[in-house]
Motif scaffolding. Sequence first.
Motif, mmCIF file in Angstrom:
data_model
loop_
_atom_site.group_PDB
_atom_site.id
_atom_site.type_symbol
_atom_site.label_atom_id
_atom_site.label_comp_id
_atom_site.label_asym_id
_atom_site.label_seq_id
_atom_site.Cartn_x
_atom_site.Cartn_y
_atom_site.Cartn_z
ATOM 1 N N ARG A 288 0.952 -1.017 0.210
ATOM 2 C CA ARG A 288 -0.302 -0.354 0.161
ATOM 3 C C ARG A 288 1.123 1.010 -0.051
ATOM 4 O O ARG A 288 0.825 2.344 -0.880
ATOM 5 C CB ARG A 288 -0.722 0.447 1.162
ATOM 6 N N HIS A 289 1.797 1.797 0.678
ATOM 7 C CA HIS A 289 3.079 2.740 0.423
ATOM 8 C C HIS A 289 3.270 2.592 -0.176
ATOM 9 O O HIS A 289 3.640 3.813 -0.828
ATOM 10 C CB HIS A 289 3.561 2.027 1.686
ATOM 11 N N VAL A 290 4.047 1.053 -1.035
ATOM 12 C CA VAL A 290 4.764 1.385 -2.358
ATOM 13 C C VAL A 290 3.936 1.854 -3.790
ATOM 14 O O VAL A 290 4.601 2.937 -4.053
ATOM 15 C CB VAL A 290 5.575 0.137 -2.580
ATOM 16 N N ALA A 291 2.279 1.564 -3.958
ATOM 17 C CA ALA A 291 1.693 1.955 -4.243
ATOM 18 C C ALA A 291 1.017 3.438 -4.190
ATOM 19 O O ALA A 291 1.261 4.001 -5.024
ATOM 20 C CB ALA A 291 0.247 0.982 -4.680
ATOM 21 N N TYR A 292 1.256 4.050 -3.198
ATOM 22 C CA TYR A 292 1.092 5.555 -3.061
ATOM 23 C C TYR A 292 2.016 5.866 -3.482
ATOM 24 O O TYR A 292 2.182 6.963 -4.454
ATOM 25 C CB TYR A 292 0.272 5.922 -1.368
ATOM 26 N N PHE A 330 4.181 -7.752 -5.087
ATOM 27 C CA PHE A 330 3.942 -6.576 -5.419
ATOM 28 C C PHE A 330 3.214 -6.970 -6.817
ATOM 29 O O PHE A 330 2.698 -6.545 -7.249
ATOM 30 C CB PHE A 330 5.819 -5.963 -5.854
ATOM 31 N N ARG A 331 3.143 -8.610 -7.304
ATOM 32 C CA ARG A 331 2.923 -9.280 -8.141
ATOM 33 C C ARG A 331 1.008 -8.852 -8.531
ATOM 34 O O ARG A 331 1.024 -9.025 -9.030
ATOM 35 C CB ARG A 331 3.383 -10.187 -8.643
ATOM 36 N N ALA A 332 1.432 -9.502 -7.293
ATOM 37 C CA ALA A 332 -0.304 -10.194 -6.823
ATOM 38 C C ALA A 332 -1.088 -8.788 -6.907
ATOM 39 O O ALA A 332 -2.019 -8.416 -7.017
ATOM 40 C CB ALA A 332 -0.391 -10.474 -5.038
ATOM 41 N N ALA A 333 0.003 -7.465 -6.978
ATOM 42 C CA ALA A 333 -1.653 -6.495 -6.641
ATOM 43 C C ALA A 333 -1.206 -5.040 -7.935
ATOM 44 O O ALA A 333 -2.114 -4.482 -8.466
ATOM 45 C CB ALA A 333 0.106 -5.096 -5.679
ATOM 46 N N GLY A 334 -0.699 -6.923 -8.749
ATOM 47 C CA GLY A 334 -0.823 -5.658 -10.282
ATOM 48 C C GLY A 334 0.812 -5.128 -10.887
ATOM 49 O O GLY A 334 -0.061 -4.960 -11.581
#
Length: 357
Positions: A288-292, A330-334
């Motif tokens: 979540r932090h990385v995506a942000y 990360f892969r699972a998050a797309g």
Amino acid sequence: MTATSPSASAPIPVFDGHNDTLLKRVVARGTDRATDFFQRAETGHLDLPRAREGGFAGGLFAMFVPSNIHQDFSKPYNPNDPQNYVEIGQAEALGFTMKMAAEAYRLERQSNCQIRVCRTVREIRDCIERGILAISLHIEGAEAIDTDFDALEVLHGVGLRSLGPVWSRNNVFAHGVPMQFPASPDIGPGLTDAGKALVAACNDLRILIDLSHLNEKGFWDVAGLSDAPLVASHSNVHALCQNARNLTDKQLDAIAESKGLVGLNFHVAFLREDGAYKRDTPVEVMVRHVAYLVERLGEDGVALGSDFDGCMTPSAVSDSAKLPALIEAFRAAGFGDALIVKIAYKNWLSVLERTQN
């Protein structure tokens, strides 16, 4: 033992923005907590076998001087103990920093070409390609540096390529941000005159200036003075975890404008919405932090800054051998493979290259 090239089935290489392994090894020397870096251990986060297992290809190895270098390091670290934030003198700090620099070179010498202390990004790239663990020397808190910058020149000569003006305590250069929750990073004044001169000296030597641990006013002083990309080697998103150590959206926007970088800190108290010290923190919180950060900084502005051997990590990423679990999350998050490789190591090499050249 000889260096080996990564195989096609090897994990994605990770170049990490921050660890405290040199400190851990120096303070454990001569005690029953000392370990052989070339043997797999069951304590700590990083040794050569676990690094190889998890794809840990190298990183910025911090040289941090505790306020009391004679304290009992076998006891759990207490972030609320005021003794951990007492200012330390330059001569004592320099002596202890030399012990950590010596430990890096000792590991290189003992490794039979499996470890290399790198002075250039070209050397780091060569190490990654050949399966050699790359150490780039970093100072966390510039207490070892005198205001004439003689020590800075010498340390640069032996490989110092990154420097944080402060840890979370005040020194002659700046004011550190306390690790408080919930709290704003806007705590205390900015850089001193000596701190402003330190920024100029680092720019002249092409030493990366690390904004992690610096309070908000100090952050903006560096942003206004430095001609290099703005970098926070091991910090997270304040909007997701309101610890004072994390970065506000305004700070993230300034880093993005400079084409800088933020490395994700694995410390659970800097990740969790409740700021708690709990190992059962889900790996999805890290994602979540990385995506942000990706949304705010772009795909070229996000990397990893684990804080291995200096923090409490989530159980899923309990040491360097478990880094593939984060990559799979990360892969699972797309996240696509190209983005994952950038986060894993390419973005660090890019910002170091643009800082040093």
